[in-house]
Design an enzyme around this catalytic site. Sequence first.
Site, PDB file in Angstrom:
ATOM      1  N   ARG A 199       0.935  -1.307  -0.019  1.00  0.00           N
ATOM      2  CA  ARG A 199      -0.028   0.016   0.086  1.00  0.00           C
ATOM      3  C   ARG A 199       0.776   1.235  -0.007  1.00  0.00           C
ATOM      4  O   ARG A 199       0.252   2.341  -0.087  1.00  0.00           O
ATOM      5  CB  ARG A 199      -0.811   0.041   1.307  1.00  0.00           C
ATOM      6  CG  ARG A 199      -2.424  -0.061   0.970  1.00  0.00           C
ATOM      7  CD  ARG A 199      -2.869  -0.121   2.566  1.00  0.00           C
ATOM      8  NE  ARG A 199      -4.299   0.141   2.493  1.00  0.00           N
ATOM      9  CZ  ARG A 199      -5.305  -0.699   2.490  1.00  0.00           C
ATOM     10  NH1 ARG A 199      -4.802  -2.036   2.310  1.00  0.00           N
ATOM     11  NH2 ARG A 199      -6.479  -0.397   2.519  1.00  0.00           N
TER      12      ARG A 199
ATOM     13  N   ARG B 242     -18.980  -3.591   8.010  1.00  0.00           N
ATOM     14  CA  ARG B 242     -17.520  -3.287   8.665  1.00  0.00           C
ATOM     15  C   ARG B 242     -17.294  -2.109   9.390  1.00  0.00           C
ATOM     16  O   ARG B 242     -18.077  -1.028   9.118  1.00  0.00           O
ATOM     17  CB  ARG B 242     -16.678  -3.363   7.376  1.00  0.00           C
ATOM     18  CG  ARG B 242     -15.591  -4.384   7.395  1.00  0.00           C
ATOM     19  CD  ARG B 242     -14.958  -4.566   5.723  1.00  0.00           C
ATOM     20  NE  ARG B 242     -14.277  -3.337   5.735  1.00  0.00           N
ATOM     21  CZ  ARG B 242     -13.164  -3.209   4.561  1.00  0.00           C
ATOM     22  NH1 ARG B 242     -13.158  -4.313   3.748  1.00  0.00           N
ATOM     23  NH2 ARG B 242     -12.481  -2.407   4.667  1.00  0.00           N
TER      24      ARG B 242
HETATM   25  P1  AP5 Z   1      -8.825  -3.371   3.506  1.00  0.00           P
HETATM   26  O1  AP5 Z   1      -9.759  -4.560   3.962  1.00  0.00           O
HETATM   27  O2  AP5 Z   1      -7.950  -3.824   2.485  1.00  0.00           O
HETATM   28  O3  AP5 Z   1      -9.962  -2.417   2.791  1.00  0.00           O
HETATM   29  P2  AP5 Z   1      -9.836  -1.368   1.865  1.00  0.00           P
HETATM   30  O4  AP5 Z   1      -8.465  -1.095   1.316  1.00  0.00           O
HETATM   31  O5  AP5 Z   1     -10.680  -0.252   2.416  1.00  0.00           O
HETATM   32  O6  AP5 Z   1     -10.489  -1.747   0.494  1.00  0.00           O
HETATM   33  P3  AP5 Z   1     -11.990  -2.613   0.585  1.00  0.00           P
HETATM   34  O7  AP5 Z   1     -12.008  -3.680   1.153  1.00  0.00           O
HETATM   35  O8  AP5 Z   1     -12.893  -1.359   0.860  1.00  0.00           O
HETATM   36  O9  AP5 Z   1     -12.191  -2.533  -1.312  1.00  0.00           O
HETATM   37  P4  AP5 Z   1     -12.336  -3.804  -1.997  1.00  0.00           P
HETATM   38  O10 AP5 Z   1     -11.716  -3.157  -3.337  1.00  0.00           O
HETATM   39  O11 AP5 Z   1     -11.573  -5.122  -1.404  1.00  0.00           O
HETATM   40  O12 AP5 Z   1     -13.694  -3.916  -2.333  1.00  0.00           O
HETATM   41  P5  AP5 Z   1     -15.074  -5.057  -2.284  1.00  0.00           P
HETATM   42  O13 AP5 Z   1     -14.348  -6.140  -3.424  1.00  0.00           O
HETATM   43  O14 AP5 Z   1     -15.279  -5.606  -0.933  1.00  0.00           O
HETATM   44  O15 AP5 Z   1      -8.275  -2.450   4.480  1.00  0.00           O
HETATM   45  C1  AP5 Z   1      -8.763  -2.506   5.563  1.00  0.00           C
HETATM   46  C2  AP5 Z   1      -7.991  -1.649   6.752  1.00  0.00           C
HETATM   47  O16 AP5 Z   1      -6.846  -2.584   7.149  1.00  0.00           O
HETATM   48  C3  AP5 Z   1      -6.843  -0.345   6.034  1.00  0.00           C
HETATM   49  O17 AP5 Z   1      -7.937   0.674   6.198  1.00  0.00           O
HETATM   50  C4  AP5 Z   1      -5.860  -0.250   7.004  1.00  0.00           C
HETATM   51  O18 AP5 Z   1      -6.291   0.105   8.499  1.00  0.00           O
HETATM   52  C5  AP5 Z   1      -5.624  -1.868   7.368  1.00  0.00           C
HETATM   53  N1  AP5 Z   1      -4.812  -2.052   6.157  1.00  0.00           N
HETATM   54  C6  AP5 Z   1      -4.885  -3.339   5.322  1.00  0.00           C
HETATM   55  N2  AP5 Z   1      -3.953  -3.411   4.746  1.00  0.00           N
HETATM   56  C7  AP5 Z   1      -2.867  -2.556   4.982  1.00  0.00           C
HETATM   57  C8  AP5 Z   1      -1.573  -2.301   4.804  1.00  0.00           C
HETATM   58  N3  AP5 Z   1      -1.048  -3.045   3.538  1.00  0.00           N
HETATM   59  N4  AP5 Z   1      -0.891  -1.509   5.346  1.00  0.00           N
HETATM   60  C9  AP5 Z   1      -1.420  -0.881   6.204  1.00  0.00           C
HETATM   61  N5  AP5 Z   1      -2.659  -0.771   6.821  1.00  0.00           N
HETATM   62  C10 AP5 Z   1      -3.349  -1.871   6.080  1.00  0.00           C
HETATM   63  O19 AP5 Z   1     -16.023  -4.563  -2.905  1.00  0.00           O
HETATM   64  C11 AP5 Z   1     -16.827  -3.329  -2.452  1.00  0.00           C
HETATM   65  C12 AP5 Z   1     -18.171  -3.430  -2.644  1.00  0.00           C
HETATM   66  O20 AP5 Z   1     -18.746  -3.593  -3.954  1.00  0.00           O
HETATM   67  C13 AP5 Z   1     -18.949  -4.716  -2.247  1.00  0.00           C
HETATM   68  O21 AP5 Z   1     -20.099  -4.532  -1.595  1.00  0.00           O
HETATM   69  C14 AP5 Z   1     -19.163  -5.577  -3.675  1.00  0.00           C
HETATM   70  O22 AP5 Z   1     -20.140  -6.568  -3.481  1.00  0.00           O
HETATM   71  C15 AP5 Z   1     -19.245  -4.424  -4.485  1.00  0.00           C
HETATM   72  N6  AP5 Z   1     -18.740  -4.888  -5.726  1.00  0.00           N
HETATM   73  C16 AP5 Z   1     -17.515  -5.408  -6.222  1.00  0.00           C
HETATM   74  N7  AP5 Z   1     -17.340  -5.268  -7.538  1.00  0.00           N
HETATM   75  C17 AP5 Z   1     -18.412  -4.863  -8.040  1.00  0.00           C
HETATM   76  C18 AP5 Z   1     -18.749  -4.721  -9.459  1.00  0.00           C
HETATM   77  N8  AP5 Z   1     -17.981  -5.037 -10.341  1.00  0.00           N
HETATM   78  N9  AP5 Z   1     -19.985  -4.032  -9.704  1.00  0.00           N
HETATM   79  C19 AP5 Z   1     -20.999  -3.988  -8.528  1.00  0.00           C
HETATM   80  N10 AP5 Z   1     -20.504  -3.780  -7.224  1.00  0.00           N
HETATM   81  C20 AP5 Z   1     -19.264  -4.273  -6.938  1.00  0.00           C
HETATM   82 MG    MG Z   2     -11.304  -5.687   0.469  1.00  0.00          MG
END
Ligand code: AP5
Ligand code: MG
Length: 220
Positions: free
Chosen positions: A90, A162
């Site tokens: 990241r 979440r």
């Molecule tokens: P993390 O869990 O990685 O969350 P994030 O970065 O906020 O990413 P998301 O999980 O929100 O996005 P995603 O792309 O996975 O979306 P999803 O597939 O769920 O990190 C959380 C926390 O952990 C960070 O804030 C930090 O504190 C810590 N952390 C993690 N890694 C770290 C690191 N490397 N260094 C430091 N700290 C770290 O999809 C989202 C939604 O959209 C779902 O509801 C899904 O159903 C929908 N969706 C998905 N695709 C589509 C589509 N094509 N069309 C319509 N809807 C869709």
């Molecule tokens: Mg995710």
Amino acid sequence: MGIYIVLMGVQGAGKGTQAAILKEKLGLPHVSTGDLFRAMNTLDTPLAKRVQDLMEAGELIPDDVTNEMVEDRLSQDDARRGVILDGYPRNPGQAQFLDNLLAKKGESLTVVPVLELDRETAIKRAEGRRYSPDKQRVYNIYFNPPKVAGKDDVTGEELVQRDDDHREAVERRIDLYYEQTAPLIEYYENAGLVARIDADQAISEVAVDVFAAIARRLMD
Ligand code: AP5
Ligand code: MG
């Protein structure tokens, strides 16, 4: 050589959604640092408490903690043939750490699919996200609803949200993405690893593009 995939993209772009599909089709472990940190919330230790507070506010966990956790996970048996990384690296420090870690194993990254999505849609996707209680299935109240509102398709249990999917933390996470994570795209582009994917398509269409990007790299 193993297959090492780094899924990149803004919050809500669908990294976790696509990683779950890749895991099933490729039989590689899905390594999400976010999931690993969330799993710590059952622990009653000062570190676990600190991690939980940082996550709830949308802040990043310090690199030393994150890198050590990833090193540990990649040393496990099931990761020998490769992994699907989601949410890691990241920032440039983590990217460097990963490069070194893989080099020590005689491995290197295969491909970096970048799931591209505009900010407004990203916010809506994150705010509308719901999980089954065991976190095995992810839904979206706007874009990917369960068959019965608020219930898991498989078990019928109440869906959960979440702790960091409230507006303030979502905005903070997205700001941090553009500040710290997006510059990595150039880093990986210079290494010839980036495949840009339009994430504003149906989940299955995004998946087809991701698979095509992986296949292209494997045929190089
Ligand atoms: P993390 O869990 O990685 O969350 P994030 O970065 O906020 O990413 P998301 O999980 O929100 O996005 P995603 O792309 O996975 O979306 P999803 O597939 O769920 O990190 C959380 C926390 O952990 C960070 O804030 C930090 O504190 C810590 N952390 C993690 N890694 C770290 C690191 N490397 N260094 C430091 N700290 C770290 O999809 C989202 C939604 O959209 C779902 O509801 C899904 O159903 C929908 N969706 C998905 N695709 C589509 C589509 N094509 N069309 C319509 N809807 C869709
Ligand atoms: Mg995710």
